[in-house]
Structures are given as structure tokens and as C-alpha cells.
Design a protein around this motif. Structure first.
Motif, short mmCIF file in Angstrom:
data_model
loop_
_atom_site.label_atom_id
_atom_site.label_comp_id
_atom_site.label_asym_id
_atom_site.label_seq_id
_atom_site.Cartn_x
_atom_site.Cartn_y
_atom_site.Cartn_z
N THR A 234 -2.59 7.77 -15.04
CA THR A 234 -2.61 6.38 -14.57
C THR A 234 -1.58 6.15 -13.48
O THR A 234 -1.86 5.53 -12.45
N TYR A 235 -0.37 6.69 -13.68
CA TYR A 235 0.69 6.51 -12.69
C TYR A 235 0.35 7.26 -11.40
O TYR A 235 0.56 6.74 -10.29
N SER A 236 -0.16 8.48 -11.53
CA SER A 236 -0.51 9.28 -10.34
C SER A 236 -1.53 8.54 -9.49
O SER A 236 -1.42 8.49 -8.26
N GLU A 237 -2.51 7.97 -10.15
CA GLU A 237 -3.54 7.22 -9.42
C GLU A 237 -2.92 6.01 -8.72
O GLU A 237 -3.26 5.69 -7.57
N ALA A 238 -1.99 5.35 -9.40
CA ALA A 238 -1.37 4.14 -8.85
C ALA A 238 -0.58 4.43 -7.58
O ALA A 238 -0.51 3.59 -6.68
N ILE A 239 0.03 5.61 -7.48
CA ILE A 239 0.83 5.94 -6.30
C ILE A 239 0.07 6.83 -5.31
O ILE A 239 0.64 7.29 -4.32
N GLY A 240 -1.21 7.07 -5.59
CA GLY A 240 -2.02 7.85 -4.67
C GLY A 240 -1.76 9.35 -4.73
O GLY A 240 -2.01 10.07 -3.75
N ALA A 241 -1.27 9.83 -5.86
CA ALA A 241 -0.99 11.26 -6.03
C ALA A 241 -2.19 11.96 -6.65
O ALA A 241 -3.07 11.34 -7.25
N SER A 242 -2.24 13.28 -6.49
CA SER A 242 -3.31 14.07 -7.08
C SER A 242 -3.21 14.08 -8.60
O SER A 242 -2.13 13.83 -9.16
N ALA A 243 -4.30 14.36 -9.27
CA ALA A 243 -4.30 14.45 -10.73
C ALA A 243 -3.32 15.53 -11.17
O ALA A 243 -3.24 16.60 -10.54
N PRO A 244 -2.54 15.29 -12.22
CA PRO A 244 -1.53 16.25 -12.64
C PRO A 244 -2.11 17.47 -13.35
O PRO A 244 -3.23 17.44 -13.86
N ILE A 245 -1.32 18.53 -13.39
CA ILE A 245 -1.65 19.70 -14.19
C ILE A 245 -1.50 19.30 -15.66
O ILE A 245 -0.57 18.59 -16.03
N ALA A 280 0.89 -0.71 -12.12
CA ALA A 280 0.28 -1.29 -10.92
C ALA A 280 1.00 -2.58 -10.52
O ALA A 280 1.26 -2.80 -9.34
N ARG A 281 1.35 -3.40 -11.51
CA ARG A 281 2.04 -4.66 -11.21
C ARG A 281 3.40 -4.41 -10.57
O ARG A 281 3.79 -5.05 -9.61
N SER A 282 4.12 -3.42 -11.10
CA SER A 282 5.49 -3.16 -10.61
C SER A 282 5.48 -2.48 -9.24
O SER A 282 6.45 -2.58 -8.49
N LEU A 283 4.39 -1.81 -8.94
CA LEU A 283 4.27 -1.13 -7.65
C LEU A 283 3.59 -2.01 -6.60
O LEU A 283 3.34 -1.57 -5.48
N ASN A 284 3.27 -3.26 -6.99
CA ASN A 284 2.63 -4.22 -6.10
C ASN A 284 1.30 -3.71 -5.56
O ASN A 284 0.98 -3.84 -4.39
N ILE A 285 0.54 -3.09 -6.48
CA ILE A 285 -0.76 -2.56 -6.10
C ILE A 285 -1.87 -3.49 -6.58
O ILE A 285 -1.85 -3.93 -7.71
#
Length: 285
Positions: A234-245, A280-285
Motif C-alpha cells: 500500500t505504501y509503495s503504491e502511494a509513493i509510486g514505488a515498484s512492488a516490494p520483494i 495517502a492522506r499524510s502524503l497528500n495524495i
């Protein structure tokens, strides 16, 4: 009341100071950096510049302020200086408590952590023993927490806030924070390890409300302990990062914590009840 806040310009202190002042309290804010003086005074608090390891300076500062309450929010986690952070918990807390006792302070509120409990399957409650048999490097963290909590308990009214993993502005999980960068670089693995998160605003609100709470430790965490397999995606998606290992397994102490006591006994309710929407709320997304 007159309140002495140690760590007044930290990630929690910056939110806490205005809240205390809005409630009509007189606040003295301690920081060790001269550049933080302007922020503290702009809020409407008095500023004190002193190093928590300078015992004489801490005694002088608290003696001069003569507070009714001390709120201890000091860490060095923003710089990831874990050795110094343990020293703050042990030596710094000792100085704050001794100085408070010397002038008769009867109430203290102190920051602790909610991932210091011994191994188990369910989220830990406050009655769960701390992980005193931990091996290094975790042992150093537990020793620091045990020392802090034992010292704070010498003050007649002592509330120990066992915070969850902080996220929000200025934390490791901020958009430009340490963990955000680590995750973007693919250096964080999703496991079965359970984490209890906490937004910094909820941490500050709890510190203010704790002025009216009884003595003892209380877990201040959100409502949903989270497996790394869940929150990291969920966090990775919120910051636009690739899916984690992904890797199965966890350490026994990676169990999260329960906020039942804070909710049911103290009436505390988080503004950010779950990391699912909170990220998402804290990252202003």
C-alpha cells in the motif's frame, strides 16, 4: 498549567506546542539547536537552549522554568543516530527526571515505543513483559526503553506513551523521508512482521490528553496492526514505488500492539485509525 516540553521542535513537539498553547497552558520549550528558537517563540512559548546531556544546564533550565508538568519527547531518530538515541533514553532521561524531582514536579509524560515487547502471536497489551532477554542489536534499544520507563516512574504521576511507528510530516515515512527512499530503491522486503503505525498528529494529541490520564504505560497506536506483506504494498503504491520483494517469516517480537486500553479506558480515538487511508492522506495524495 505550566508545562516544560523537552524536544519542543521535534516531529511531535512541533504539533504539540500549538495545541498546548491553544488550551491555555504556559509552555517552555527545550531544544538543543539555536535555529529552533524562532519556531518555539513564534508559537508563543518560551524557549530554552540546552543539551540534555549537560546535567547542570538541564537542572538550571527546569529550576528556572518551575513547571508543573514535564513532557519528554526527545529522540535523535530523525538523524538515525541509534546510539545517541539510547543515550538520550538513559542519560538524558535521568537528567530530566532528577531535575524534575529536585523542584517537586509531580507529573511527567514521556515518549516510549510499542515494539519493545517480548515475542508472541497476538498484538501486545501493556501487561505484556518487555523483551528484556533480547540479543544485540535489539538489546540496546530495550535497555534504553527499560531505563527510560523506570526513571520516569519515579515521578508520582507518570504516563508512558508507547507510540507506534510514526508516519506523517517530518518522519521516516514522509514523501522525502528515509523509508520512502529505501522503498523506492527496492531495499525493503515485505514479510509477515507486524507493525503498529501511528500518525504524528495522533501522537501529539495523546501527549496533550495524557495530562489527565492515570499513571502507567499505554500503547498509542492505530486500530490496525499491519503485516509487512500488506502495508508495504500500500505504501509503495502511494509513493509510486515498484512492488516490494516478498519473503515469508518474522521475528517473534514483530507482533504489533493493541490500543484497547487507550480506546476503552482513556477514551482516546485516533484521527488516523488505519494506515490504509492514513498513508495517502499524510502524503497528500
Amino acid at each position: 498549567m505550566k508545562i516544560f516540553v523537552a524536544g519542543a521542535a521535534g516531529v511531535i513537539g512541533r504539533i504539540l506546542l500549538p495545541k498546548l498553547l491553544e488550551e491555555g497552558h504556559e509552555v517552555v520549550g527545550l531544544t538543543h539547536k539555536e535555529e529552533n528558537r524562532a519556531f518555539i517563540e513564534k508559537c508563543g512559548a518560551q524557549s530554552v537552549i540546552a543539551d540534555v546531556f549537560d546535567r547542570e544546564a538541564i537542572f538550571s533550565s527546569i529550576r528556572k522554568a518551575r513547571p508543573e508538568v514535564v513532557i519528554h519527547q526527545l529522540t535523535s531518530l530523525s538523524q538515525r543516530n541509534f546510539s545517541n538515541n539510547s543515550r538520550i533514553r538513559i542519560e538524558g532521561t535521568r537528567n530530566i527526571v532528577d531535575a524534575s524531582l529536585a523542584i517537586g514536579v509531580e507529573q511527567i509524560i514521556a515518549q516510549s515505543i510499542s515494539w519493545a515487547y517480548e515475542a508472541g502471536e497476538e498484538p501486545a497489551a501493556e501487561e505484556t513483559p518487555l523483551d528484556v532477554k533480547a540479543s544485540e542489536p535489539r538489546k540496546r534499544t530495550i535497555e534504553g526503553i527499560c531505563s527510560l520507563e523506570k526513571a520516569v516512574a519515579e515521578i508520582p504521576n507518570h504516563v508512558i506513551l508507547r507510540y507506534g511507528m510514526l508516519y506523517g510530516q517530518g518522519t521516516w515515512y514522509d514523501n522525502n523521508g528515509y523509508m520512502a527512499e529505501e522503498i523506492r530503491q527496492g531495499r525493503v522486503t515485505a514479510t509477515d512482521a507486524v507493525v503498529s503505525f501511528l500518525h504524528v498528529e495522533d501522537a501529539a494529541n495523546a501527549a496533550m490528553l495524557a495530562l489527565n490520564w492515570p499513571s502507567g504505560p499505554v500503547n498509542i497506536v492505530d486500530d490496525e496492526p499491519a503485516k509487512g506483506l500488506d502495508w508495504l504494498s500500500t505504501y509503495s503504491e502511494a509513493i509510486g514505488a515498484s512492488a516490494p520483494i516478498v519473503q515469508e517469516g518474522r521475528e517473534g517480537w514483530e507482533r504489533g500492539a493493541s490500543n484497547t486500553k487507550a480506546r476503552m479506558d482513556y477514551g482516546w480515538s485516533p484521527l488516523y485509525p488505519s494506515w490504509r487511508s492514513g498513508f495517502a492522506r499524510s502524503l497528500n495524495i
